[in-house]
Design a protein around this motif. Structure first.
Motif, PDB file in Angstrom:
ATOM      1  N   PHE A   1       0.529  -1.471   0.170  1.00  0.00           N
ATOM      2  CA  PHE A   1      -0.495   0.096   0.298  1.00  0.00           C
ATOM      3  C   PHE A   1       1.093   1.436  -0.291  1.00  0.00           C
ATOM      4  O   PHE A   1       1.972   0.791  -0.067  1.00  0.00           O
ATOM      5  N   VAL A   2       0.376   2.188  -0.208  1.00  0.00           N
ATOM      6  CA  VAL A   2       0.894   3.786  -0.385  1.00  0.00           C
ATOM      7  C   VAL A   2       0.609   4.762   1.058  1.00  0.00           C
ATOM      8  O   VAL A   2      -0.543   4.328   1.292  1.00  0.00           O
ATOM      9  N   ALA A   3       1.130   5.409   1.203  1.00  0.00           N
ATOM     10  CA  ALA A   3       0.502   6.759   2.425  1.00  0.00           C
ATOM     11  C   ALA A   3       1.561   7.372   2.260  1.00  0.00           C
ATOM     12  O   ALA A   3       2.482   7.956   1.933  1.00  0.00           O
ATOM     13  N   PHE A   4       1.181   8.689   3.149  1.00  0.00           N
ATOM     14  CA  PHE A   4       1.909   9.904   3.600  1.00  0.00           C
ATOM     15  C   PHE A   4       2.110   9.596   4.729  1.00  0.00           C
ATOM     16  O   PHE A   4       1.598   9.289   5.964  1.00  0.00           O
ATOM     17  N   CYS A   5       2.969  10.671   5.225  1.00  0.00           N
ATOM     18  CA  CYS A   5       3.565  11.088   6.667  1.00  0.00           C
ATOM     19  C   CYS A   5       2.305  11.760   7.470  1.00  0.00           C
ATOM     20  O   CYS A   5       2.520  12.888   6.311  1.00  0.00           O
ATOM     21  N   VAL A   6       2.325  11.516   8.512  1.00  0.00           N
ATOM     22  CA  VAL A   6       0.625  13.068   9.584  1.00  0.00           C
ATOM     23  C   VAL A   6       1.825  13.622  10.463  1.00  0.00           C
ATOM     24  O   VAL A   6       0.892  13.736  11.505  1.00  0.00           O
ATOM     25  N   ASP A   7       2.971  13.476  10.719  1.00  0.00           N
ATOM     26  CA  ASP A   7       4.067  12.825  11.830  1.00  0.00           C
ATOM     27  C   ASP A   7       4.835  13.884  11.555  1.00  0.00           C
ATOM     28  O   ASP A   7       5.735  13.158  11.390  1.00  0.00           O
ATOM     29  N   LEU A   8       5.430  14.873  11.944  1.00  0.00           N
ATOM     30  CA  LEU A   8       6.693  15.774  12.275  1.00  0.00           C
ATOM     31  C   LEU A   8       7.794  15.253  11.996  1.00  0.00           C
ATOM     32  O   LEU A   8       8.830  15.731  12.700  1.00  0.00           O
TER      33      LEU A   8
END
Length: 227
Positions: free
Chosen positions: A67-74
């Motif tokens: 699957f593909v995903a994005f970061c939501v945590d810097l």
């Protein structure tokens, strides 16, 4: 708890529902960003500049497959691997609604990988996500606020992000959005198209009428036999 998230009033601790959710392992694909689905940019968060890679992760797990995903945590980095748990309420209602608008307006009813298919689009989507999460009050101006551009590098990616934010609109619900929470590593978000082809459930009143009609028919047959 993650300091950067707690300052945004994000629920970064497990509640009763999350405590019962199963933890599973997420690992990186050989090409973490699908080859070149990223751009190196400089962001500014709370007055501090930082060079980061903004793009779309290619991941895999036994639970979710590829699957593909994005970061939501810097605050943290992606683990090698990461232990995650699906968490339905990771952000405020406002943030989750705006994330839904971003997925619905950009991805629509398609798959993420089919729409986000080059580095500028991937970086733009990631930057737009960070803006929504870290400047949750709205306005969404990448030149101002808590989260903004740190310099003029990769102007195309920043312009793409601003275009995504300008086009949010009010459309929601076209993607099933999943948030993956990790105590030790980055939190993630992914989405899949909502399946609108599932057969609609039969309304209760209609099913009740059918049952009554069937019972009435049986009663009529019994009366005929009795005669």
């Amino acid at each position: 708890m993650k300091k950067i998230l707690s300052t945004l009033a994000v629920a970064a601790v497990f509640g009763a529902s999350a405590a019962s959710a199963a933890t599973f392992t997420v690992t990186r694909q050989d090409q973490l960003f699908g080859g070149n689905l990223l751009r190196n940019v400089e962001i500014n968060y709370n007055g501090t500049n930082k060079a980061v890679s903004a793009g779309m992760f290619h991941l895999k797990s036994d639970d979710m497959g590829d699957f593909v995903a994005f970061c939501v945590d810097l605050a943290q980095t992606l683990g090698k691997p990461s232990q995650v748990v699906e968490k339905a309420v990771l952000f405020s209602d406002t943030v989750r609604t705006n994330v839904d608008k971003l997925f619905s307006s950009v991805i629509g009813t398609s798959t993420m990988a089919s729409v986000i298919n080059d580095g500028v689009l991937a970086a733009g989507f990631q930057l737009a996500l960070w803006e929504i999460i870290y400047d949750s009050e709205g306005g969404f101006d990448l030149n101002n606020g808590t989260f903004k551009r740190g310099n003029t590098s990769n102007v195309q990616a920043w312009n793409q992000a601003q275009a995504y934010l300008n086009g949010l609109g009010d459309k929601t619900g076209l993607q099933d959005i999943t948030y993956l929470f990790s105590e030790a590593n980055q939190d993630l978000v992914t989405g899949t198209p909502v399946d609108n082809n599932e057969p609609a459930p039969v309304p209760v009143p209609a099913s009740g009428l059918l049952i009554l009609a069937g019972l009435g028919g049986l009663a009529a047959l019994r009366r005929r036999k009795a005669v």
